[in-house]
Scaffold this motif. Structure first.
Motif, PDB file in Angstrom:
ATOM      1  N   MET A   1      39.814  -0.651 -45.241  1.00 34.83           N
ATOM      2  CA  MET A   1      39.773  -0.749 -44.081  1.00 34.83           C
ATOM      3  C   MET A   1      40.987  -0.828 -43.459  1.00 34.83           C
ATOM      4  O   MET A   1      41.624  -2.155 -43.696  1.00 34.83           O
ATOM      5  CB  MET A   1      38.642  -1.305 -43.291  1.00 34.83           C
ATOM      6  N   LYS A  23      40.547   7.575 -35.218  1.00 35.42           N
ATOM      7  CA  LYS A  23      39.302   8.325 -35.172  1.00 35.42           C
ATOM      8  C   LYS A  23      39.611   9.770 -34.220  1.00 35.42           C
ATOM      9  O   LYS A  23      39.064  10.673 -34.595  1.00 35.42           O
ATOM     10  CB  LYS A  23      38.263   7.755 -34.788  1.00 35.42           C
ATOM     11  N   THR A  70      26.336   7.508 -35.131  1.00 33.00           N
ATOM     12  CA  THR A  70      27.061   7.681 -36.437  1.00 33.00           C
ATOM     13  C   THR A  70      26.471   7.023 -37.668  1.00 33.00           C
ATOM     14  O   THR A  70      26.693   7.375 -38.817  1.00 33.00           O
ATOM     15  CB  THR A  70      28.525   7.141 -36.150  1.00 33.00           C
ATOM     16  N   PRO A 122      29.204   2.475 -35.732  1.00 34.00           N
ATOM     17  CA  PRO A 122      28.435   1.079 -35.812  1.00 34.00           C
ATOM     18  C   PRO A 122      29.122  -0.187 -35.024  1.00 34.00           C
ATOM     19  O   PRO A 122      28.462  -0.914 -34.405  1.00 34.00           O
ATOM     20  CB  PRO A 122      28.547   0.834 -37.296  1.00 34.00           C
ATOM     21  N   ALA A 155      26.364   7.449 -41.845  1.00 37.45           N
ATOM     22  CA  ALA A 155      26.823   6.687 -42.697  1.00 37.45           C
ATOM     23  C   ALA A 155      25.817   6.619 -43.838  1.00 37.45           C
ATOM     24  O   ALA A 155      26.441   6.698 -44.921  1.00 37.45           O
ATOM     25  CB  ALA A 155      26.996   5.339 -42.051  1.00 37.45           C
TER      26      ALA A 155
HETATM   27 FE1  HC0 Z   1      34.029   2.894 -38.282  1.00 36.61          FE
HETATM   28 FE2  HC0 Z   1      33.014   4.439 -39.775  1.00 36.61          FE
HETATM   29  S1  HC0 Z   1      32.625   2.211 -39.990  1.00 36.61           S
HETATM   30  S2  HC0 Z   1      35.119   4.041 -39.765  1.00 36.61           S
HETATM   31  O1  HC0 Z   1      35.043   1.503 -39.079  1.00 36.61           O
HETATM   32  O2  HC0 Z   1      32.963   4.594 -42.726  1.00 36.61           O
HETATM   33  O3  HC0 Z   1      35.792   3.758 -36.372  1.00 36.61           O
HETATM   34  O4  HC0 Z   1      32.368   1.316 -36.550  1.00 36.61           O
HETATM   35  O5  HC0 Z   1      32.271   4.910 -37.025  1.00 36.61           O
HETATM   36  O6  HC0 Z   1      33.308   7.591 -39.559  1.00 36.61           O
HETATM   37  O7  HC0 Z   1      30.041   4.774 -39.790  1.00 36.61           O
HETATM   38  C1  HC0 Z   1      35.094   3.377 -37.143  1.00 36.61           C
HETATM   39  C2  HC0 Z   1      33.124   1.843 -37.386  1.00 36.61           C
HETATM   40  C3  HC0 Z   1      32.947   4.086 -37.998  1.00 36.61           C
HETATM   41  C4  HC0 Z   1      33.096   6.275 -39.460  1.00 36.61           C
HETATM   42  C5  HC0 Z   1      31.103   4.760 -39.771  1.00 36.61           C
HETATM   43  C6  HC0 Z   1      32.887   4.832 -41.490  1.00 36.61           C
END
Ligand code: HC0
Ligand code: SF4
Length: 579
Positions: free
Chosen positions: A506, A367, A271, A234, A275
């Motif tokens: 977070m 990640k 993604t 996102p 989610a």
């Molecule tokens: Fe995130 Fe996620 S929101 S951790 O912050 O939950 O990196 O943008 O992709 O997996 O969707 C990071 C951001 C992502 C994951 C999602 C979550």
């Protein structure tokens, strides 16, 4: 208010302001290197170690650092006399004397604040011979350290020690050998480092940078035996534009999907789809734990902690193992996407999952580490093969001569590209919990939620709490961003002074929009806030704003997964952290 003159200009600023800040506010630029301050998040690095910001003050017989000297009534400051300029140049030359000169292949080439100063001062010769350090580059899956490049600005040390309370990096040695290092020069993975990358986000030089996976991706894209698909987090969509001169917070989704197709991916997915699936699973888990607790069942682990932030998960594992079972067993969206792509999508497309490469674009360095964890591998095949950051993607697009701004609008591929507004807000602090609460509320009340905006969960206070009542059940929930804030909250819970049913953490300030893989904000936290606002706008304009309303997710459960937290969903979408 204090009145003073800077370069002959009358400046008025509150008492306690430094000369540097008074000048910057008045539009007078004083170059600085070690100093960085982000008031919103309580970050202040003012150790005055670099001395680039020296100025002359009338009546004083030496130059003084403007970053650590408060203004005084009637002060007369000169920021650009020949003496000042000469001293700054000598300071810079001394700094460069022991700094490696391999700028061409440096991880911060083009983004280095020291390089920019050298350019602006027109340094062409090295007048002083310093002794360069001999530390080898140290790679971890997320972060590479090239510590001979450390200029002792201490920004990373302040970030890691004071904001993240991890204390992994500290100044060691003396003279030319002085560097900021880990204890016993250990690899970050052998320390309690969470891989959050916030040290990378503030490092002005190439001492800390993300471990680059772009070459690996180019090789995979060239390989005719491989199918390569991509998912986009996102927070990436509201920040990638910055690398092409667009303001932070502008939604670049449509242009980005076209750009990714031109790079040659065989599938361009979101993604966010995963989610929404995460919420189906996590809200189910939360509902089950809350109802079991109300029934008086024993050993129900509450609060439920969100587990989508891998730096937070690692923080709990290493510092608070007693809370490990409070972490939601639902995998993060990144990993859920990988599992669905390799098990469901690959079968549909009759692709052997061993030939499918699943890449993620993330705002995050942690990640990369999450994708490499053993828990997320089935039959020797990883759910997500590797991750690249927003910055790496920006470099790759430029390398391929793909100008994001000139791309015609496109769409994510279906079905793994459909998403709701609830998924977009995952990328800002408070968003995962808000998304979960929207769904949980409707599931418990069996009614329609009139107002989807849980405003107390929003904003940038380091900890936000709220009480939500549904069908007579009072739920107490909390949001924390930054690991220092999370630590405080955990201590309160541990001591029994606080009780919550659900907590979102977070690791990065602002949530993923402020992640360690995002375009450098250079100490301007407003950039992070604008990205968060950008995600909120996307949510407001989505056709569906609750994860359980995502038509493609509903279809996936009906045709493949079965019930949330059912047998197959549990096998594919949940984990148990074994560290
Ligand atoms: Fe995130 Fe996620 S929101 S951790 O912050 O939950 O990196 O943008 O992709 O997996 O969707 C990071 C951001 C992502 C994951 C999602 C979550
Ligand atoms: Fe500290 Fe995070 Fe950097 Fe690790 S990645 S050294 S925890 S700031």
């Amino acid at each position: 208010m204090i009145r003073l003159k800077i370069d002959g200009k009358l400046v008025v600023a509150p008492e306690g302001t430094t000369i540097l800040n008074a000048a910057l506010k008045a539009g007078i630029y004083i170059p600085h290197l070690c100093y960085m301050e982000m008031k919103d998040i309580g970050y202040k690095n003012d150790c005055a170690s670099c001395r680039i910001c020296v100025v002359q003050v009338k009546g004083m017989n030496r130059l003084i650092p403007s970053c650590s000297t408060p203004i005084k009534e009637g002060m007369e400051v000169v920021t650009n006399s020949s003496e000042v300029m000469h001293k700054r140049r000598v300071v810079l030359e001394l700094m460069l004397s022991d700094h490696p000169k391999d700028c061409l292949i440096c991880g911060k080439n083009g983004n280095c604040e020291l390089q920019k100063l050298a350019i602006s001062f027109g340094i062409r010769e090295m007048r002083f011979a310093g002794k360069e350090g001999k530390h080898d580059k140290q790679h971890s899956v997320s972060i590479t350290r090239d510590i001979t490049k450390c200029i002792m600005c201490r920004r990373c040390e302040t970030m890691c020690g004071e904001i993240q309370t991890c204390g992994i990096l500290t100044g060691v040695d003396r003279g030319f050998d002085v560097i900021v290092n880990t204890a016993f020069n250990k690899n970050l993975l052998e320390t309690n480092c969470t891989m959050c990358g916030q040290c990378v986000a503030v490092c002005p030089v190439g001492a800390l940078y993300e471990t680059d996976n772009t070459f690996r991706l180019v090789e995979d894209l060239m390989n005719p035996k491989k199918k390569v698909i991509v998912q986009v987090a996102p927070a990436v969509r509201v920040a990638i534009g910055e690398l092409f001169g667009i303001a932070p917070g502008v939604d670049m989704t449509k242009k980005l999907t076209t750009a990714l197709k031109r790079l040659g991916f065989d599938g361009v997915f979101d993604t966010n789809f995963a989610a929404d699936v995460t919420i189906m699973e996590e809200a189910t888990e939360l509902k089950e734990r809350i109802l079991a607790n109300l029934k008086g069942e024993k050993d129900i682990k509450l609060p439920l902690f969100t587990s989508c932030c891998p730096a937070w998960v690692r923080f709990v594992e290493l510092n608070y193992p007693e809370f490990k079972d409070n972490l939601s067993s639902t995998k993060s969206p990144q990993q859920i996407f990988g599992a669905i792509a390799k098990e469901f999508w690959a079968k549909e497309k009759e692709i052997d999952k061993k030939d499918l490469v699943c890449v993620s674009i993330m705002p995050c360095t942690a990640k990369k580490y999450e994708a490499s964890r053993g828990e997320f591998t089935r039959d020797g095949v990883a759910d997500v093969d590797y991750s690249i950051t927003t910055r790496e993607l920006g470099r790759l697009l430029k390398q391929y001569n793909i100008n994001l701004l000139e791309m015609p609008d496109g769409e994510f591929d279906l079905p793994l590209g459909e998403s709701t507004g609830a998924a977009d807000i995952f990328g800002r602090t408070g968003g995962v919990l808000e998304a979960a609460v929207r769904t949980l509320y409707e599931w418990i009340s069996h009614g329609k939620l009139e107002n989807l905006d849980f405003v107390p969960l929003r904003g940038f206070e380091e900890v936000r709490t709220s009480e939500i009542e549904v069908e007579g059940i009072k739920l107490r929930v909390a949001v924390a961003h930054g690991l220092g804030a999370a630590r405080k909250l955990l201590e309160e819970i541990k001591a029994g002074r606080e009780y919550f049913d659900a907590v979102e953490v977070m690791a990065c300030k602002g949530g993923c929009v402020g992640g360690g893989g995002q375009p450098y904000h250079r100490g301007d936290f407003d950039i992070v806030k604008k990205r968060a606002e950008g995600l909120q706008e996307i949510d407001y304009h989505k056709e569906f704003r609750e994860s359980h309303e995502n038509p493609c997710v509903i279809d996936l459960y009906e045709t493949y997964l079965g019930k949330p937290n059912g047998e197959l969903a549990h096998r594919l979408l949940h984990t148990h952290y074994i560290n």
